[in-house]
Design a protein around this motif. Sequence first.
Motif, mmCIF file in Angstrom:
data_model
loop_
_atom_site.group_PDB
_atom_site.id
_atom_site.type_symbol
_atom_site.label_atom_id
_atom_site.label_comp_id
_atom_site.label_asym_id
_atom_site.label_seq_id
_atom_site.Cartn_x
_atom_site.Cartn_y
_atom_site.Cartn_z
ATOM 1 N N THR A 179 53.145 14.667 56.135
ATOM 2 C CA THR A 179 52.463 15.958 56.889
ATOM 3 C C THR A 179 52.341 17.075 56.297
ATOM 4 N N GLU A 180 53.298 17.666 55.464
ATOM 5 C CA GLU A 180 52.990 18.733 54.715
ATOM 6 C C GLU A 180 52.407 18.484 53.490
ATOM 7 N N ASP A 181 51.530 19.436 53.032
ATOM 8 C CA ASP A 181 50.677 19.272 51.807
ATOM 9 C C ASP A 181 51.827 19.184 50.438
ATOM 10 N N LYS A 182 52.760 19.631 50.605
ATOM 11 C CA LYS A 182 53.627 19.704 49.258
ATOM 12 C C LYS A 182 54.921 18.786 49.658
ATOM 13 N N LEU A 183 55.689 18.640 48.519
ATOM 14 C CA LEU A 183 56.926 17.971 48.516
ATOM 15 C C LEU A 183 57.855 18.829 47.908
#
Length: 147
Positions: A114-118
């Motif tokens: 869901t987030e663009d980043k990890l």
Amino acid sequence: MCGCMHSSRDQELHLEGDPSLSAAPTSTLAPRKMPKSISISKQLASIKELKKGSDLEKAIATLALIFRNSSDPDGKLGKATAKNLLQTQFRNFTEGQETKPKYKDLLSELDEHTEDKLDFEDFMILLLSIAIISDLLQNIWSVKIMN
């Protein structure tokens, strides 16, 4: 994925003894101002607590440094950067896995994250998940350890 938070004590330990760092709570994995051009081995050597560290401690520190060197100023990896790291830094674990359903599921999960980043925890879970299903791990298990 995980989204775990670091404890205040972790933050205190990270900041302890370095007067150049602010006392404001930050992630222990937040990017520091170490130039990216310094090799990982030199970065490891600069960490006094690891001078007599175990192989396992150095392995985790290496993972953290690679993540930190590749992350943005917020201490996160973009999905494209994460995939690039898998291809360049983890290729012996990923090679030959492309057709396996579990591997495809892991990459699908990364794409659908869901987030663009990890964050670091999510990246570690991804690495461990890929390592567990890899053919290389099976080869590692078969290495002779006793005479």
